[in-house]
Scaffold this active site. Sequence first.
Site, PDB file in Angstrom:
ATOM      1  N   CYS A 229      -6.373   1.731   5.117  1.00  0.00           N
ATOM      2  CA  CYS A 229      -7.000   0.486   5.568  1.00  0.00           C
ATOM      3  C   CYS A 229      -6.604   0.256   7.020  1.00  0.00           C
ATOM      4  O   CYS A 229      -5.757   0.972   7.580  1.00  0.00           O
ATOM      5  CB  CYS A 229      -6.553  -0.682   4.695  1.00  0.00           C
ATOM      6  SG  CYS A 229      -4.803  -1.124   4.911  1.00  0.00           S
TER       7      CYS A 229
ATOM      8  N   CYS B 232      -2.737  -0.411   7.487  1.00  0.00           N
ATOM      9  CA  CYS B 232      -1.920   0.797   7.346  1.00  0.00           C
ATOM     10  C   CYS B 232      -2.158   1.752   8.504  1.00  0.00           C
ATOM     11  O   CYS B 232      -1.233   2.437   8.966  1.00  0.00           O
ATOM     12  CB  CYS B 232      -2.229   1.491   6.018  1.00  0.00           C
ATOM     13  SG  CYS B 232      -1.576   0.613   4.577  1.00  0.00           S
TER      14      CYS B 232
ATOM     15  N   HIS C 272       0.813  -1.211   0.000  1.00  0.00           N
ATOM     16  CA  HIS C 272       0.000   0.000   0.000  1.00  0.00           C
ATOM     17  C   HIS C 272       0.849   1.264   0.000  1.00  0.00           C
ATOM     18  O   HIS C 272       2.008   1.254   0.428  1.00  0.00           O
ATOM     19  CB  HIS C 272      -0.945  -0.003   1.198  1.00  0.00           C
ATOM     20  CG  HIS C 272      -2.070  -0.988   1.058  1.00  0.00           C
ATOM     21  ND1 HIS C 272      -3.173  -1.005   1.876  1.00  0.00           N
ATOM     22  CD2 HIS C 272      -2.254  -2.009   0.161  1.00  0.00           C
ATOM     23  CE1 HIS C 272      -3.985  -1.974   1.505  1.00  0.00           C
ATOM     24  NE2 HIS C 272      -3.443  -2.604   0.484  1.00  0.00           N
TER      25      HIS C 272
ATOM     26  N   GLU D 250       0.771   4.002   1.780  1.00  0.00           N
ATOM     27  CA  GLU D 250       1.230   4.486   3.083  1.00  0.00           C
ATOM     28  C   GLU D 250       2.486   3.748   3.526  1.00  0.00           C
ATOM     29  O   GLU D 250       3.461   4.355   3.979  1.00  0.00           O
ATOM     30  CB  GLU D 250       0.135   4.302   4.149  1.00  0.00           C
ATOM     31  CG  GLU D 250      -1.174   4.992   3.816  1.00  0.00           C
ATOM     32  CD  GLU D 250      -2.145   4.088   3.053  1.00  0.00           C
ATOM     33  OE1 GLU D 250      -1.705   3.440   2.088  1.00  0.00           O
ATOM     34  OE2 GLU D 250      -3.322   4.056   3.434  1.00  0.00           O
TER      35      GLU D 250
END
Length: 297
Positions: free
Chosen positions: A98, A101, A74, A76
């Site tokens: 999410c 993260c 992801h 992040e």
Amino acid sequence: MVTLTRLSWDQYFLRMAFTAAQRSECLDKQVGCVVVDKYRRIIGTGYNGFPAGAKNPCEHGCIKEQGKPCGMVHAELNAMLYTDMSKAETIYLTLPPCQDCLKHIRNTPVTSVVLPMSFKGTPKAKEIGALARFVDPKITQSGGPGGLTYLLVPGIPKSDPNVMRDLMCLKDQVTKSVGLVEVFHKIQQYHEVLGYPGEVKSETERYQKFRDLMLAMNQEVAELCDSFPWKPWREIKDQTHDENNAVMEMVDIIFFMGSILELFGISPYRLEETLHSKLVENYSRIQRGYSKPKEDM
């Protein structure tokens, strides 16, 4: 006197996050992240992508649509892996984090997460509770998911799930149906370059812009009418039939529809879902014998 339109700091960093997102190879949603310190300096960026050196398994279509697990890292996490997070204060994201993260973010000094206000109308907004209820972008809202402070910023393009796609990645896919969401997302990307509709400071200004849009759209409708014979006081043979012009006018009308959606923060998802519901209802009416041409459909 020339009036200078200047981005706020939050708009500036969010636009950079959207630029970072465009590096993603994801066919589902491109996500960007920008990490900023207390001095408003960018100390890290990231986008969702496959691990360094790994082959892209989505070259011929999204593997999630084939029922296979996605190996994307992801945005992040990619940003945090290559950033000195001891100096981090704020994270700018094109979509909400999410749960995984969010846990990583909470283990850093980051105190604030900034998102585009336009994501509020998307299904993702409903999933994160309190964040979906934010109204005033000028007020920092605390106590959001993960105990972090959240801020929603206007004047930034929407980032609806499933539409942030780089269609150029679909090299071997001969045909692809494009829904309303994709169409209006492309229009929003175009408007972003133009800086439209920009920050609306009052409801009076919003409705003035709406009136301007309606006047412009009415002009396009008039030009669409002139593409085909319609004047009863003239012979049809003396009037024009310009199908190419008609198509162009209809495209312009769609652009103005996209502008109205942006102006009032209406998600293209809502429009598409309503269209599908209407089609289902009309079909059921026909099945019930509702078939007179002039009846209201």
